[in-house]
Design a protein around this motif. Structure first.
Motif, PDB file in Angstrom:
ATOM      1  N   GLY A 166      75.267  13.380  -9.060  1.00 38.46           N
ATOM      2  CA  GLY A 166      74.694  12.254  -8.338  1.00 38.46           C
ATOM      3  C   GLY A 166      73.242  12.123  -8.788  1.00 38.46           C
ATOM      4  N   ALA A 167      72.774  10.934  -9.023  1.00 38.78           N
ATOM      5  CA  ALA A 167      71.416  10.723  -9.525  1.00 38.78           C
ATOM      6  C   ALA A 167      70.357  11.235  -8.559  1.00 38.78           C
ATOM      7  N   GLU A 168      70.697  11.353  -7.294  1.00 36.24           N
ATOM      8  CA  GLU A 168      69.739  11.825  -6.290  1.00 36.24           C
ATOM      9  C   GLU A 168      69.612  13.345  -6.250  1.00 36.24           C
ATOM     10  N   SER A 169      70.465  14.057  -6.976  1.00 34.54           N
ATOM     11  CA  SER A 169      70.408  15.521  -6.964  1.00 34.54           C
ATOM     12  C   SER A 169      69.214  16.016  -7.779  1.00 34.54           C
ATOM     13  N   TYR A 170      68.764  17.205  -7.441  1.00 39.31           N
ATOM     14  CA  TYR A 170      67.699  17.837  -8.219  1.00 39.31           C
ATOM     15  C   TYR A 170      67.815  19.335  -8.079  1.00 39.31           C
ATOM     16  N   TYR A 171      67.411  20.035  -9.133  1.00 41.69           N
ATOM     17  CA  TYR A 171      67.583  21.478  -9.191  1.00 41.69           C
ATOM     18  C   TYR A 171      66.367  22.129  -9.830  1.00 41.69           C
ATOM     19  N   ALA A 172      66.109  23.357  -9.447  1.00 38.65           N
ATOM     20  CA  ALA A 172      64.966  24.107  -9.991  1.00 38.65           C
ATOM     21  C   ALA A 172      65.130  24.402 -11.475  1.00 38.65           C
ATOM     22  N   ALA A 173      66.344  24.339 -11.978  1.00 37.33           N
ATOM     23  CA  ALA A 173      66.587  24.638 -13.392  1.00 37.33           C
ATOM     24  C   ALA A 173      66.878  23.375 -14.210  1.00 37.33           C
ATOM     25  N   ARG A 174      66.596  22.192 -13.653  1.00 34.51           N
ATOM     26  CA  ARG A 174      66.834  20.958 -14.420  1.00 34.51           C
ATOM     27  C   ARG A 174      65.547  20.134 -14.475  1.00 34.51           C
ATOM     28  N   ALA A 175      65.212  19.721 -15.689  1.00 36.46           N
ATOM     29  CA  ALA A 175      64.064  18.833 -15.906  1.00 36.46           C
ATOM     30  C   ALA A 175      64.554  17.710 -16.828  1.00 36.46           C
ATOM     31  N   PHE A 176      63.697  17.303 -17.746  1.00 36.34           N
ATOM     32  CA  PHE A 176      64.094  16.340 -18.764  1.00 36.34           C
ATOM     33  C   PHE A 176      63.233  16.583 -19.991  1.00 36.34           C
ATOM     34  N   ARG A 177      63.754  16.173 -21.112  1.00 36.16           N
ATOM     35  CA  ARG A 177      63.031  16.238 -22.384  1.00 36.16           C
ATOM     36  C   ARG A 177      62.737  14.805 -22.817  1.00 36.16           C
ATOM     37  N   GLY A 178      61.634  14.666 -23.556  1.00 34.53           N
ATOM     38  CA  GLY A 178      61.265  13.334 -23.996  1.00 34.53           C
ATOM     39  C   GLY A 178      60.857  13.287 -25.443  1.00 34.53           C
ATOM     40  N   THR A 179      60.753  12.062 -25.960  1.00 31.98           N
ATOM     41  CA  THR A 179      60.286  11.833 -27.314  1.00 31.98           C
ATOM     42  C   THR A 179      59.091  10.884 -27.288  1.00 31.98           C
ATOM     43  N   LEU A 180      58.297  11.001 -28.327  1.00 32.67           N
ATOM     44  CA  LEU A 180      57.163  10.106 -28.531  1.00 32.67           C
ATOM     45  C   LEU A 180      57.128   9.742 -29.994  1.00 32.67           C
ATOM     46  N   ARG A 181      57.012   8.452 -30.284  1.00 31.44           N
ATOM     47  CA  ARG A 181      56.896   7.979 -31.658  1.00 31.44           C
ATOM     48  C   ARG A 181      55.426   7.733 -31.964  1.00 31.44           C
ATOM     49  N   VAL A 182      54.973   8.306 -33.066  1.00 32.39           N
ATOM     50  CA  VAL A 182      53.563   8.163 -33.468  1.00 32.39           C
ATOM     51  C   VAL A 182      53.503   7.556 -34.859  1.00 32.39           C
ATOM     52  N   GLU A 213      71.751  10.821 -25.340  1.00 31.49           N
ATOM     53  CA  GLU A 213      72.695  11.864 -25.752  1.00 31.49           C
ATOM     54  C   GLU A 213      72.597  12.158 -27.246  1.00 31.49           C
ATOM     55  N   GLU A 214      72.487  11.126 -28.064  1.00 31.55           N
ATOM     56  CA  GLU A 214      72.430  11.318 -29.512  1.00 31.55           C
ATOM     57  C   GLU A 214      71.207  12.156 -29.916  1.00 31.55           C
ATOM     58  N   THR A 215      70.062  11.853 -29.345  1.00 31.80           N
ATOM     59  CA  THR A 215      68.840  12.605 -29.671  1.00 31.80           C
ATOM     60  C   THR A 215      68.932  14.032 -29.155  1.00 31.80           C
ATOM     61  N   TYR A 216      69.499  14.198 -27.960  1.00 28.73           N
ATOM     62  CA  TYR A 216      69.674  15.545 -27.415  1.00 28.73           C
ATOM     63  C   TYR A 216      70.562  16.383 -28.339  1.00 28.73           C
ATOM     64  N   ARG A 217      71.648  15.801 -28.792  1.00 31.40           N
ATOM     65  CA  ARG A 217      72.553  16.533 -29.689  1.00 31.40           C
ATOM     66  C   ARG A 217      71.878  16.822 -31.030  1.00 31.40           C
ATOM     67  N   HIS A 218      71.056  15.885 -31.523  1.00 37.66           N
ATOM     68  CA  HIS A 218      70.307  16.133 -32.759  1.00 37.66           C
ATOM     69  C   HIS A 218      69.350  17.310 -32.555  1.00 37.66           C
ATOM     70  N   LEU A 219      68.637  17.321 -31.431  1.00 37.07           N
ATOM     71  CA  LEU A 219      67.717  18.428 -31.140  1.00 37.07           C
ATOM     72  C   LEU A 219      68.468  19.759 -31.197  1.00 37.07           C
ATOM     73  N   GLN A 220      69.670  19.797 -30.680  1.00 39.30           N
ATOM     74  CA  GLN A 220      70.445  21.037 -30.647  1.00 39.30           C
ATOM     75  C   GLN A 220      70.879  21.489 -32.046  1.00 39.30           C
ATOM     76  N   THR A 221      70.802  20.618 -33.044  1.00 31.00           N
ATOM     77  CA  THR A 221      71.086  21.043 -34.419  1.00 31.00           C
ATOM     78  C   THR A 221      69.876  21.747 -35.032  1.00 31.00           C
ATOM     79  N   LEU A 222      68.722  21.625 -34.386  1.00 33.23           N
ATOM     80  CA  LEU A 222      67.474  22.203 -34.895  1.00 33.23           C
ATOM     81  C   LEU A 222      67.141  23.540 -34.248  1.00 33.23           C
ATOM     82  N   GLY A 223      67.938  23.965 -33.297  1.00 34.50           N
ATOM     83  CA  GLY A 223      67.708  25.214 -32.593  1.00 34.50           C
ATOM     84  C   GLY A 223      68.666  25.309 -31.419  1.00 34.50           C
ATOM     85  N   LYS A 224      68.455  26.318 -30.592  1.00 31.17           N
ATOM     86  CA  LYS A 224      69.289  26.503 -29.404  1.00 31.17           C
ATOM     87  C   LYS A 224      68.395  26.300 -28.189  1.00 31.17           C
TER      88      LYS A 224
END
Length: 191
Positions: free
Chosen positions: A175-191, A127-138
Motif C-alpha cells: 500500500g502506498a501509505e505504508s512505511y518501514y525503517a528499512a525502506r527508503a528510495f534511490r534517485g538519479t540526477l542528470r548533469v 524499475e529499468e534504472t533500478y535493475r541497471h544499478l543492480q548490474t553494477l553491484g549488489k
C-alpha cells in the motif's frame, strides 16, 4: 530531513571542494560503474552546472553515496545515482507520496518519498534504472527502495519497491501509505 532545509541551494567554496573530492574518490574507487568515462569530463560538466552540486550534496548528506552510472550521448549528460550499499539512511521511513500520506489517519511518517525527491531535486528510480544499478553491484541486500510506480497501480492505492535477495532483484508491491525503517528510495540526477 533537516539537511534539506536550505533556501539558497548553493554550497560554500569549502563545501563544494569537499563534495568534489568525495565524488572523485568514489568515482576512482568504483570504475566498473562507469567504464569509458573520465573524471575530468565529469568534473568539467559539474563546474559548468554548479547548481547541481547542491543536489549532489543533499544526496550525500542523506546517505545516498552518489556516483556516475552512465552517460546520455544525446543530451551530453552524466547520470549520477545513489550507490549506497543499502537504501539511503536519511530517506527511510517514508510513505510513497502525498496522497498516501494524506490517506493515513494516524502514525503518519515525517514525509514522503516523492516529496523528499522533489525537495532534493532528484528523480526516483524506475524499475529499468533500478535493475541497471543492480548490474553494477549488489545493492539493497537488507533494505528495500521505493521505485517509480506505474499510474495504474498507484490509482488503485498501491506502490512498488525493489530489493535484492538470493542474488535476484525482486519487484514487490505495498500500500502506498505504508512505511518501514528499512525502506527508503534511490534517485538519479542528470548533469
Amino acid at each position: 530531513m533537516n539537511a534539506m532545509k536550505n533556501d539558497k541551494k548553493e554550497l560554500s567554496a569549502e563545501g563544494r571542494d569537499e563534495l568534489l573530492a568525495t565524488l572523485k574518490a568514489r568515482f576512482e574507487k568504483n570504475k566498473a560503474r562507469h567504464e569509458g568515462i573520465r573524471w575530468a569530463n565529469v568534473e568539467a560538466r559539474l563546474e559548468a552546472r554548479s547548481e547541481k552540486l547542491w543536489t549532489l550534496d543533499q544526496m550525500e548528506l542523506t546517505g545516498g553515496e552518489p556516483d556516475v552510472i552512465g552517460f546520455d550521448k544525446q543530451s551530453g549528460e552524466y547520470i549520477f545515482c545513489d550507490c549506497s550499499p543499502e537504501s539511503p539512511k536519511g530517506r527511510r521511513s517514508l510513505c510513497y507520496d502525498r496522497d498516501a500520506w494524506n490517506f493515513r489517519k494516524e502514525n503518519k511518517p515525517e514525509n514522503t518519498a516523492l516529496d523528499v525527491a522533489a525537495e532534493i531535486g532528484i528523480e526516483i528510480l524506475d524499475e529499468e534504472t533500478y535493475r541497471h544499478l543492480q548490474t553494477l553491484g549488489k545493492f539493497d541486500l537488507k533494505t528495500s527502495s521505493w521505485i517509480k510506480t506505474p499510474a495504474n497501480i498507484r490509482k488503485l492505492g498501491g506502490a512498488v519497491f525493489c530489493d535484492r535477495r538470493y542474488d535476484t532483484v525482486f519487484y514487490y508491491h505495498n500500500g502506498a501509505e505504508s512505511y518501514y525503517a528499512a525502506r527508503a528510495f534511490r534517485g538519479t540526477l542528470r548533469v
